[in-house]
Write a protein that holds these residues in place. Structure first.
Motif, PDB file in Angstrom:
ATOM      1  N   SER A  88       0.832  -1.208   0.000  1.00 55.82           N
ATOM      2  CA  SER A  88       0.000   0.000   0.000  1.00 55.82           C
ATOM      3  C   SER A  88       0.863   1.254   0.000  1.00 55.82           C
ATOM      4  N   LEU A  89       1.933   1.234   0.771  1.00 55.85           N
ATOM      5  CA  LEU A  89       2.840   2.388   0.802  1.00 55.85           C
ATOM      6  C   LEU A  89       3.523   2.570  -0.552  1.00 55.85           C
ATOM      7  N   ALA A  90       3.930   1.450  -1.152  1.00 56.65           N
ATOM      8  CA  ALA A  90       4.599   1.533  -2.450  1.00 56.65           C
ATOM      9  C   ALA A  90       3.659   2.073  -3.523  1.00 56.65           C
ATOM     10  N   GLU A  91       2.396   1.663  -3.507  1.00 53.47           N
ATOM     11  CA  GLU A  91       1.418   2.140  -4.488  1.00 53.47           C
ATOM     12  C   GLU A  91       1.206   3.644  -4.388  1.00 53.47           C
ATOM     13  N   ARG A  92       1.422   4.173  -3.189  1.00 50.99           N
ATOM     14  CA  ARG A  92       1.264   5.623  -2.999  1.00 50.99           C
ATOM     15  C   ARG A  92       2.583   6.359  -3.163  1.00 50.99           C
ATOM     16  N   GLY A  93       3.623   5.629  -3.554  1.00 45.68           N
ATOM     17  CA  GLY A  93       4.920   6.251  -3.770  1.00 45.68           C
ATOM     18  C   GLY A  93       5.641   6.626  -2.498  1.00 45.68           C
ATOM     19  N   LEU A  94       5.340   5.934  -1.412  1.00 46.93           N
ATOM     20  CA  LEU A  94       5.945   6.244  -0.125  1.00 46.93           C
ATOM     21  C   LEU A  94       6.931   5.151   0.266  1.00 46.93           C
ATOM     22  N   ASP A  95       7.990   5.543   0.951  1.00 44.87           N
ATOM     23  CA  ASP A  95       8.978   4.576   1.423  1.00 44.87           C
ATOM     24  C   ASP A  95       8.423   3.803   2.608  1.00 44.87           C
TER      25      ASP A  95
END
Length: 669
Positions: A326-333
């Motif tokens: 989920s974090l990766a899909e939002r471009g977050l580390d």
């Protein structure tokens, strides 16, 4: 007359729908950022949950549609068509219309069904009365009442002093009782003294009972929210095909209703999350060797001046892999460690669910929790394992009911939380064991360090203290037993713990304050900090200056006495208090003080008269005196100087730094 089950829902729903409508109009006008959209989503999420609780499905469905329209706007580059604004405003209008149509039932609803909720179970015809916001008295009115009762306590103290004066007059009259007039005078004085003494005792008793009752108007048992949370778990389980048993412990703790209202919103979200993300479907649980019904446990406990709410479930735990995706899909580390991932989850705006449902999928849940903690100045943390997830909310208390042991030490009456007290015993000097680290006593076969109970200015010389016959109070601090040397015990009491006045620095050993029967503030000590601070002080072995004489505050206002006393004690001064000029003079002639802080406008003798009296007394004339008053005219300043005041501070221009600077100059003379 039957209760209205929608009374509080109407209030909450109208407030929320009004805020949503205003927010939508602001979006249309170009006031748009991620935080604004997140706020609208939180309001909508709260309203939808409240509607579900009171079985208003149409309102809940409408707000679910509002969430669907708002969710895409989280992206800064998402378009906001006019049609979307029209749909959002139309939904708000329809909700307001439905609120106006809510029925007024003629009969009270029946009792709630069992805790266990199963998928497919039919909804009962008559549900329990809707969970409501916590009832409580108006906080401002209660505060005014408490302040008035404190002033009554001051008057009671004056009445007791008058009784002592009557006793002295009776003794004088005894010398002339041979005469008929003398005997009559003695009889009248004795009768008056008995009446006043009896009246004072009755006032004393009634005042204490009334003040305790008034203080508790602000406090509500935590168990008052358990039914609401139980219903939330039951309804969430019903709608998601789960079986859930909700349990709660620690409901006897009483806290401020304002605090509990805010915490309730966060806990409702945590319970919904436990059902949506943690508790598995019955078949999956049985296959894994678990009971078909999942378990959610809420534990409430006080730790120091904080209250902890721990919500645990026995589900599958938090899916860390899904959280990383989920974090990766939002471009977050995504942090590498599980603790970092848990901390990131608590920041909100992310969900482990791949499907948007009524209960989850939008990542709004933790936003609600974070907002609640921000409002209360609390903190939230989470942990997860294969055996389930745990969420903890830590919230500072504004008020709390507390059972305490009253003790006297260093001339002060203080209180220790009773749940930390392990025992007490009288210790003669011969039984004090002297070790390299200092005094110790033998208690139940253990050698415990014996430390003086000293707070404020007296604490600076605590390591030089030599014990005499005393009462040792054994407490548990930092997981160890510790003996505190006190003068005597004052008994067990139930008090209302108050926070220290704002901006007043205090010794870390001070947990808070309570008001005694005369309305005077007394310290409540933190057992955990107590052991740490006293041990540190004992081992420091540093040279210290001789203790300073105390400062006498003479003021008829409880608020002013409390504020000045807190400021001075936090700066390291010892303090004595007097509620009138007459009481101040009596204390001044019995004790030695470094400084007098005197109000001007008091019943009976005023501050000018007090300073005139001490300047005329050879034993007191050299002690500096400062006027602290609301009177700010040249004539009053001149009169103060003529009376012999060494300083003049105006209350409405009060500056703590300048105040302490003047105190320091006068005390060092």
């Amino acid at each position: 007359m039957a209760k209205d089950p929608y009374r509080y829902f109407r209030i909450e729903a109208r407030e929320l729908i009004e805020q949503i409508g205003k927010g939508v109009l602001a979006l249309e006008q170009g006031v748009r950022d991620a935080e604004q959209v997140a706020l609208l989503l939180r309001w909508a999420h709260t309203l939808k949950g409240a509607a579900r609780v009171v079985r208003q499905a149409e309102i809940a469905d409408l707000i679910h549609g509002v969430e669907e329209l708002l969710a895409p706007l989280r992206s800064d580059d998402a378009a906001l068509p006019r049609s979307t604004v029209d749909q959002l405003l139309a939904a708000c209008d329809r909700v307001n219309s439905l609120l106006a149509q809510l029925p007024q039932p003629e009969a009270a609803p029946t009792a709630p069904g069992p805790v266990l909720a199963t998928a497919g179970a039919p909804a009962p015809e008559a549900e329990a009365e809707a969970p409501q916001r916590l009832g409580r008295a108006d906080v401002l009115e209660v505060d005014v009442l408490l302040e008035g009762l404190g002033e009554i306590g001051t008057e009671l103290a004056a009445m007791r002093r008058a009784i002592a004066t009557l006793d002295a007059l009776r003794e004088l009259a005894l010398a002339g009782e041979a005469a008929q007039g003398g005997r009559v005078l003695v009889a009248q004085l004795e009768t008056l003294e008995r009446r006043m003494a009896g009246g004072a005792e009755r006032i004393d008793r009634e005042l204490r009972q009334t003040r305790d009752a008034a203080e508790r108007l602000r406090l509500v048992p935590v168990e008052g929210i358990f039914t609401t949370l139980e219903r939330c778990a039951r309804d969430a389980a019903h709608s998601s095909g789960r079986q859930v048993v909700f349990e709660a412990v620690g409901g006897q703790l009483r806290v401020d209703g304002e605090v509990l209202d805010v915490v309730l919103g966060a806990l409702l979200q945590l319970v919904r999350n436990a059902v949506a993300h943690g508790i598995e479907p019955p078949a999956e649980r049985v296959a894994a060797g678990k009971p078909a019904a999942g378990r959610i446990l809420l534990e409430v406990a006080r730790r120091g001046y904080m209250v902890w709410f721990r919500c645990r479930d026995d589900g599958r735990g938090i899916d860390l892999a899904a959280l990383r995706r989920s974090l990766a899909e939002r471009g977050l580390d995504a942090p590498d460690d599980s603790a970092g991932l848990m901390a990131r989850l608590m920041q909100g705006g992310v969900s482990t669910s791949s499907v948007v449902t009524e209960l989850s999928g939008r990542g709004i849940g933790m936003d609600v929790v974070r907002a609640a903690m921000g409002k209360l100045g609390g903190k939230a943390q989470a942990a997860s394992s294969a055996g389930g997830a745990t969420f903890e909310l830590c919230v500072p208390l504004t008020l709390a009911a507390l059972d305490v042991l009253l003790v006297e030490a260093d001339g002060q009456t203080m209180a220790l939380p009773l749940d930390a007290v392990h025992g007490a015993l009288r210790v003669p000097l011969a039984q004090v064991v002297h070790t390299v680290e200092g005094g110790a006593i033998v208690y139940e076969g253990q050698l415990l360090p014996l430390l003086p109970l000293a707070v404020g200015a007296a604490a600076r010389n605590a390591h030089l203290w030599t014990p005499r016959a005393m009462t040792a109070v054994v407490i548990r601090s930092q997981g160890e037993l510790l003996a505190l040397a006190t003068s005597r015990l004052g008994g067990v009491d139930s008090v209302v713990l108050r926070a220290l006045p704002p901006l007043v620095a205090a010794d870390p050993m001070v947990l808070g304050l309570y008001l005694d029967i005369e309305g005077e503030p007394r310290l409540v000590l933190d057992p955990e900090e107590l052991g740490r601070a006293l041990t540190r002080r004992r081992s420091s072995g540093r040279e210290v200056a001789p203790p300073c004489l105390p400062i006498l505050i003479v003021d008829d206002s409880l608020t002013t006495r409390m504020l000045e006393s807190s400021i001075l004690e936090s700066a390291g001064y010892q303090v004595a208090l007097a509620a009138s000029a007459e009481e101040g003079l009596e204390l001044a002639r019995k004790n030695r003080y470094a400084l007098f802080l005197v109000d001007v406008e008091m019943p009976g003798m005023d501050g000018f008269g007090f300073i005139t009296e001490i300047r005329a007394d050879p034993q007191l004339c050299d002690i500096p005196a400062m006027l602290v008053t609301s009177l700010d005219t040249a004539a009053h300043r001149r009169r103060g100087a003529e009376a012999g005041a060494n300083g003049y501070i105006v209350k409405n221009e009060f500056d703590q730094t300048a105040f302490l600077a003047q105190i320091g100059e006068l005390v060092q003379r």
